[in-house]
Design an enzyme around this catalytic site. Structure first.
Site, PDB file in Angstrom:
ATOM      1  N   THR A  82       0.722  -1.150  -0.072  1.00 55.17           N
ATOM      2  CA  THR A  82      -0.097   0.018   0.015  1.00 55.17           C
ATOM      3  C   THR A  82       0.909   1.308  -0.062  1.00 55.17           C
ATOM      4  O   THR A  82       1.992   1.169   0.370  1.00 55.17           O
ATOM      5  CB  THR A  82      -0.948  -0.095   1.238  1.00 55.17           C
ATOM      6  OG1 THR A  82      -0.106  -0.118   2.462  1.00 55.17           O
ATOM      7  CG2 THR A  82      -1.881  -1.115   1.097  1.00 55.17           C
ATOM      8  N   THR A 101       1.590   4.563   1.469  1.00 54.40           N
ATOM      9  CA  THR A 101       2.344   5.000   2.778  1.00 54.40           C
ATOM     10  C   THR A 101       3.241   3.791   3.282  1.00 54.40           C
ATOM     11  O   THR A 101       4.436   3.885   3.753  1.00 54.40           O
ATOM     12  CB  THR A 101       1.441   5.481   3.775  1.00 54.40           C
ATOM     13  OG1 THR A 101       0.696   6.638   3.159  1.00 54.40           O
ATOM     14  CG2 THR A 101       2.177   6.074   4.857  1.00 54.40           C
ATOM     15  N   CYS A 102       2.640   2.702   3.364  1.00 52.47           N
ATOM     16  CA  CYS A 102       3.536   1.501   3.893  1.00 52.47           C
ATOM     17  C   CYS A 102       4.653   1.219   2.860  1.00 52.47           C
ATOM     18  O   CYS A 102       5.851   0.992   3.747  1.00 52.47           O
ATOM     19  CB  CYS A 102       2.561   0.286   4.036  1.00 52.47           C
ATOM     20  SG  CYS A 102       1.233   0.466   4.895  1.00 52.47           S
ATOM     21  N   SER A 103       4.648   1.256   1.805  1.00 48.71           N
ATOM     22  CA  SER A 103       5.581   0.877   0.962  1.00 48.71           C
ATOM     23  C   SER A 103       6.494   2.060   0.489  1.00 48.71           C
ATOM     24  O   SER A 103       7.729   2.059   0.365  1.00 48.71           O
ATOM     25  CB  SER A 103       5.131   0.463  -0.506  1.00 48.71           C
ATOM     26  OG  SER A 103       4.580  -0.753  -0.330  1.00 48.71           O
ATOM     27  N   LEU A 156       7.778   1.109   6.115  1.00 47.87           N
ATOM     28  CA  LEU A 156       8.676   0.135   5.855  1.00 47.87           C
ATOM     29  C   LEU A 156      10.209   0.592   5.391  1.00 47.87           C
ATOM     30  O   LEU A 156      11.167   0.421   5.972  1.00 47.87           O
ATOM     31  CB  LEU A 156       8.120  -1.130   4.754  1.00 47.87           C
ATOM     32  CG  LEU A 156       9.409  -2.411   4.797  1.00 47.87           C
ATOM     33  CD1 LEU A 156       9.872  -2.855   6.127  1.00 47.87           C
ATOM     34  CD2 LEU A 156       8.798  -3.474   3.825  1.00 47.87           C
TER      35      LEU A 156
END
Length: 157
Positions: free
Chosen positions: A45, A47-49, A53
């Site tokens: 997703t 923001t996550c990518s 992370l």
């Protein structure tokens, strides 16, 4: 919701580290270790990518230098998705936790219903766990990314 001073609930999860997938109990995973755990709504997703992370990948050595034994990333995704995401993100130093059925996420009270986005997901948060006990907890408000970043975690360590 889990609080500082609480023990991490004992459930089985899948971990992915260095390309290897294993089923493990959280009791085993967090025993006798200082752990930085961060969780996010979903692999791959935006923001996550793009931020969450990658921040922990960039700052992994700094985090480990503070006496941390394990950096773990949790998402309510299956082990195949978490393994593929780790590979595409070059997350060799991060232990990925696939909480596919959201058992751990629900047991900690950190679940959210994202509706058509993907159903039950994890809230975005970070925590420090020492020998299975939560010693710091930062839970994001919905649709924010501030207190669970690697930079914020480094300030706590």
């Amino acid at each position: 919701m889990i609080q500082v001073g609480d023990k991490i609930p004992a459930v089985s999860v899948s971990t992915i580290f260095a390309g290897e997938t294993s089923a493990v109990s959280t009791d085993q995973l967090f025993a006798d270790k200082k752990v930085v755990l961060f969780a996010l709504p979903g692999a791959f997703t935006p923001t996550c990518s793009a931020s969450h992370l990658p921040g922990y990948i960039v700052h992994a050595d700094d985090i480990f230098s503070k006496g941390v034994d394990l950096i773990a990333c949790l998402s309510v995704n299956d082990a195949f998705v978490m393994k593929a995401w780790a590979e595409t993100q070059n997350a060799e130093q991060i232990t990925m936790i696939a909480d596919g059925g959201a058992d751990l996420t629900k047991a900690m009270g950190l679940d959210m219903d994202s509706g058509s986005f993907g159903g039950i997901r994890s809230r975005r948060y970070s925590m420090i766990i020492e020998d299975g006990v939560v010693t710091a907890l930062n839970v994001e408000e919905p649709k924010t990314f501030e207190v669970s970043s690697a930079e914020a975690m480094l300030e706590l360590l």
